[in-house]
Design a protein around this motif. Structure first.
Motif, PDB file in Angstrom:
ATOM      1  N   LEU A   4       0.833  -1.204   0.000  1.00 42.00           N
ATOM      2  CA  LEU A   4       0.000   0.000   0.000  1.00 42.00           C
ATOM      3  C   LEU A   4       0.868   1.254   0.000  1.00 42.00           C
ATOM      4  N   ALA A   5       1.874   1.257   0.863  1.00 41.88           N
ATOM      5  CA  ALA A   5       2.785   2.407   0.949  1.00 41.88           C
ATOM      6  C   ALA A   5       3.531   2.606  -0.374  1.00 41.88           C
ATOM      7  N   ASP A   6       3.992   1.502  -0.959  1.00 40.12           N
ATOM      8  CA  ASP A   6       4.730   1.592  -2.226  1.00 40.12           C
ATOM      9  C   ASP A   6       3.850   2.143  -3.338  1.00 40.12           C
ATOM     10  N   TYR A   7       2.589   1.727  -3.328  1.00 35.37           N
ATOM     11  CA  TYR A   7       1.659   2.203  -4.365  1.00 35.37           C
ATOM     12  C   TYR A   7       1.520   3.727  -4.299  1.00 35.37           C
ATOM     13  N   TYR A   8       1.280   4.258  -3.132  1.00 35.41           N
ATOM     14  CA  TYR A   8       1.082   5.705  -3.006  1.00 35.41           C
ATOM     15  C   TYR A   8       2.393   6.472  -3.203  1.00 35.41           C
ATOM     16  N   ARG A   9       3.500   5.876  -2.813  1.00 40.33           N
ATOM     17  CA  ARG A   9       4.796   6.532  -3.051  1.00 40.33           C
ATOM     18  C   ARG A   9       5.125   6.602  -4.531  1.00 40.33           C
ATOM     19  N   SER A  10       4.584   5.661  -5.312  1.00 36.17           N
ATOM     20  CA  SER A  10       4.879   5.625  -6.750  1.00 36.17           C
ATOM     21  C   SER A  10       4.047   6.620  -7.548  1.00 36.17           C
ATOM     22  N   ARG A  11       3.021   7.212  -6.940  1.00 35.35           N
ATOM     23  CA  ARG A  11       2.226   8.219  -7.654  1.00 35.35           C
ATOM     24  C   ARG A  11       3.023   9.519  -7.737  1.00 35.35           C
ATOM     25  N   LYS A  12       3.248   9.999  -8.931  1.00 30.54           N
ATOM     26  CA  LYS A  12       4.009  11.238  -9.094  1.00 30.54           C
ATOM     27  C   LYS A  12       3.281  12.437  -8.497  1.00 30.54           C
ATOM     28  N   LEU A  13       1.944  12.401  -8.580  1.00 36.86           N
ATOM     29  CA  LEU A  13       1.141  13.487  -8.026  1.00 36.86           C
ATOM     30  C   LEU A  13      -0.248  12.937  -7.710  1.00 36.86           C
ATOM     31  N   PHE A  34      -5.631  16.329 -15.114  1.00 36.56           N
ATOM     32  CA  PHE A  34      -5.499  14.913 -14.759  1.00 36.56           C
ATOM     33  C   PHE A  34      -5.643  14.032 -15.991  1.00 36.56           C
ATOM     34  N   ARG A  35      -6.660  14.275 -16.795  1.00 39.24           N
ATOM     35  CA  ARG A  35      -6.869  13.448 -17.977  1.00 39.24           C
ATOM     36  C   ARG A  35      -5.723  13.592 -18.967  1.00 39.24           C
ATOM     37  N   ALA A  36      -5.175  14.783 -19.087  1.00 31.05           N
ATOM     38  CA  ALA A  36      -4.081  15.015 -20.030  1.00 31.05           C
ATOM     39  C   ALA A  36      -2.810  14.289 -19.616  1.00 31.05           C
ATOM     40  N   VAL A  37      -2.436  14.388 -18.342  1.00 32.15           N
ATOM     41  CA  VAL A  37      -1.190  13.731 -17.908  1.00 32.15           C
ATOM     42  C   VAL A  37      -1.384  12.226 -17.796  1.00 32.15           C
ATOM     43  N   GLU A  38      -2.600  11.787 -17.473  1.00 28.01           N
ATOM     44  CA  GLU A  38      -2.892  10.348 -17.451  1.00 28.01           C
ATOM     45  C   GLU A  38      -2.737   9.757 -18.844  1.00 28.01           C
ATOM     46  N   ALA A  39      -3.208  10.496 -19.855  1.00 21.30           N
ATOM     47  CA  ALA A  39      -3.101  10.030 -21.238  1.00 21.30           C
ATOM     48  C   ALA A  39      -1.646   9.926 -21.691  1.00 21.30           C
ATOM     49  N   ARG A  40      -0.760  10.714 -21.058  1.00 15.67           N
ATOM     50  CA  ARG A  40       0.664  10.640 -21.372  1.00 15.67           C
ATOM     51  C   ARG A  40       1.345   9.473 -20.663  1.00 15.67           C
ATOM     52  N   GLY A  41       0.595   8.748 -19.840  1.00 13.43           N
ATOM     53  CA  GLY A  41       1.144   7.583 -19.159  1.00 13.43           C
ATOM     54  C   GLY A  41       1.764   7.872 -17.807  1.00 13.43           C
ATOM     55  N   GLN A  42       1.555   9.066 -17.264  1.00 14.95           N
ATOM     56  CA  GLN A  42       2.122   9.391 -15.962  1.00 14.95           C
ATOM     57  C   GLN A  42       1.293   8.757 -14.843  1.00 14.95           C
ATOM     58  N   THR A  43       1.963   8.374 -13.779  1.00 15.73           N
ATOM     59  CA  THR A  43       1.293   7.719 -12.653  1.00 15.73           C
ATOM     60  C   THR A  43       0.721   8.764 -11.704  1.00 15.73           C
ATOM     61  N   VAL A  44      -0.365   9.377 -12.139  1.00 14.57           N
ATOM     62  CA  VAL A  44      -1.072  10.350 -11.301  1.00 14.57           C
ATOM     63  C   VAL A  44      -2.317   9.678 -10.740  1.00 14.57           C
ATOM     64  N   MET A  45      -2.860  10.272  -9.677  1.00 12.03           N
ATOM     65  CA  MET A  45      -4.053   9.709  -9.043  1.00 12.03           C
ATOM     66  C   MET A  45      -5.000  10.839  -8.705  1.00 12.03           C
ATOM     67  N   LEU A  46      -6.276  10.607  -8.917  1.00  6.57           N
ATOM     68  CA  LEU A  46      -7.292  11.597  -8.568  1.00  6.57           C
ATOM     69  C   LEU A  46      -8.193  11.021  -7.485  1.00  6.57           C
ATOM     70  N   ILE A  47      -8.338  11.757  -6.386  1.00  4.05           N
ATOM     71  CA  ILE A  47      -9.217  11.348  -5.289  1.00  4.05           C
ATOM     72  C   ILE A  47     -10.405  12.292  -5.256  1.00  4.05           C
ATOM     73  N   ILE A  63      -0.062  10.460   4.031  1.00  2.00           N
ATOM     74  CA  ILE A  63       1.030   9.801   4.756  1.00  2.00           C
ATOM     75  C   ILE A  63       2.175   9.416   3.821  1.00  2.00           C
ATOM     76  N   PHE A  64       1.833   8.885   2.630  1.00  2.00           N
ATOM     77  CA  PHE A  64       2.865   8.256   1.815  1.00  2.00           C
ATOM     78  C   PHE A  64       3.236   8.990   0.525  1.00  2.00           C
ATOM     79  N   SER A  65       2.319   9.727  -0.081  1.00  2.00           N
ATOM     80  CA  SER A  65       2.582  10.276  -1.417  1.00  2.00           C
ATOM     81  C   SER A  65       3.552  11.444  -1.384  1.00  2.00           C
ATOM     82  N   PRO A  66       4.496  11.471  -2.314  1.00  2.00           N
ATOM     83  CA  PRO A  66       5.501  12.541  -2.292  1.00  2.00           C
ATOM     84  C   PRO A  66       4.950  13.913  -2.669  1.00  2.00           C
ATOM     85  N   LYS A  67       3.933  13.953  -3.553  1.00  2.00           N
ATOM     86  CA  LYS A  67       3.402  15.239  -3.993  1.00  2.00           C
ATOM     87  C   LYS A  67       1.878  15.187  -4.043  1.00  2.00           C
ATOM     88  N   ILE A  68       1.245  16.208  -3.473  1.00  2.15           N
ATOM     89  CA  ILE A  68      -0.210  16.275  -3.407  1.00  2.15           C
ATOM     90  C   ILE A  68      -0.670  17.666  -3.807  1.00  2.15           C
TER      91      ILE A  68
END
Length: 327
Positions: A4-13, A34-47, A63-68
């Motif tokens: 779980l921690a690794d997953y959230y740490r791997s999200r660029k934003l 979000f849709r534009a950078v997701e389409a470029r293949g970046q590991t972003v997440m939308l909550i 707790i875990f994500s480097p950038k929010i």
């Protein structure tokens, strides 16, 4: 926990919002980002905190994500948003409001407003205009701010080649919507060298689909999928289960040919209408035969439009609910 921690740490934003899909427009720019950078293949997440079960996602991200990035004033209407930004001064805050809305917020949430002012002085603020940036600097002593503006997305007509018949599906890319079936039908058409082009409009919603077919044009999420439906020759609803999808209803309202599986709500509306077909077995071969049949017929577009208006117009829904509610 480590996974779980690794997953959230791997999200660029990680993008957090409290008003996605609301009537206001403050969510639209960050959603388009979000849709534009997701389409470029970046590991972003939308909550989307309007959705149930996302508090755990927010907690893990903090707790875990480097950038929010938190979007909009809705962030500060909840204590969780306040405490998240107090806990992490590296959280970016993208605001869309100035004096009128901020003063209203101060009256409604006086205790939160005290902490809001502190956060503005500590965190990086993204502004939509220089006027807005100047307001926050003067009123709240903001020193870390950037003007990023907003994002508009004008509808762009898809480049459908006139020498082909264009088959469209609108929906999230997942198993329920029938990505596999749609792809297999496209491959069968390609094997027969038919002048058909298959198009899918919708964002990726499943990580277990594998490689996507090269015989389908995957358009990704679009602001205005109706642009694609209006230019299509046929709407192919490949879902294995779908109560009454709006995109297919819109295709009907435009008088478009429709092909659907029996276990969808659209089937009961188009059954027996010329230029439409319902396939009984959920298989690519059955769907393909239905496509061939429909293209061999002249669609009864007038009847399709009539059925759509009778069953799915705003006035039809108003009448039915008013009658049931006794209004």
């Amino acid at each position: 926990m480590k996974r779980l921690a690794d997953y959230y740490r791997s999200r660029k934003l990680v993008l957090v919002g409290y008003d996605f899909q609301s009537e206001g427009g403050a969510w639209r720019s960050i959603h388009r980002y979000f849709r534009a950078v997701e389409a470029r293949g970046q590991t972003v997440m939308l909550i989307d905190r309007r959705k149930q079960g996302t508090f755990r996602q927010l907690l893990c991200a903090v707790i875990f994500s480097p950038k929010i990035l938190f979007n909009g004033m809705g962030t500060f209407c909840r204590w969780e948003g306040i405490f998240s930004c107090l806990l992490r001064r590296d959280i970016l805050i993208y605001l869309h409001d100035t004096a009128y809305m901020v003063e209203g917020y101060a009256r409604q949430h006086p205790w939160k407003f005290i902490l809001f002012k502190k956060i503005l002085r500590r965190n990086t603020i993204l502004c939509v205009s220089e006027q807005m940036q100047e307001y926050y600097r003067k009123e709240f002593g903001v020193t870390r701010s950037h003007v990023v503006r907003e994002a508009v997305a004008l509808p762009t007509p898809p480049d459908f080649e006139p020498d082909f018949r264009h088959i469209v599906m609108v929906g999230s890319l997942d198993e329920r919507k029938g990505v596999k079936l749609f792809s297999e039908a496209a491959e069968m058409a390609a094997a027969k060298n038919l002048p058909w082009k298959f198009h899918w409009v919708g964002a990726l919603a499943s990580q277990s689909l594998g490689a996507l077919s090269k015989n389908v044009r995957w358009w990704g999420w679009q602001d205005t999928p109706l642009e694609f439906v209006s230019r299509a020759d046929l709407f192919f609803l490949s879902s294995v289960d779908d109560p009454l999808p709006l995109a297919c209803l819109e295709a009907m309202a435009l008088g478009k040919r429709c092909v659907v599986y029996r276990q969808t709500g659209i089937a009961e509306l188009i059954d027996g209408i010329r230029g439409c077909a319902v396939f009984e077995n959920y298989s690519a071969s059955a769907a393909f035969r239905a496509l061939e049949k429909v293209f061999s017929e002249t669609p009864d577009s007038e009847r399709l439009v009539q059925v759509a208006l009778e069953n799915a117009s705003v006035s039809s829904l108003v009448t039915k609910i008013d009658q049931i509610a006794g209004l």
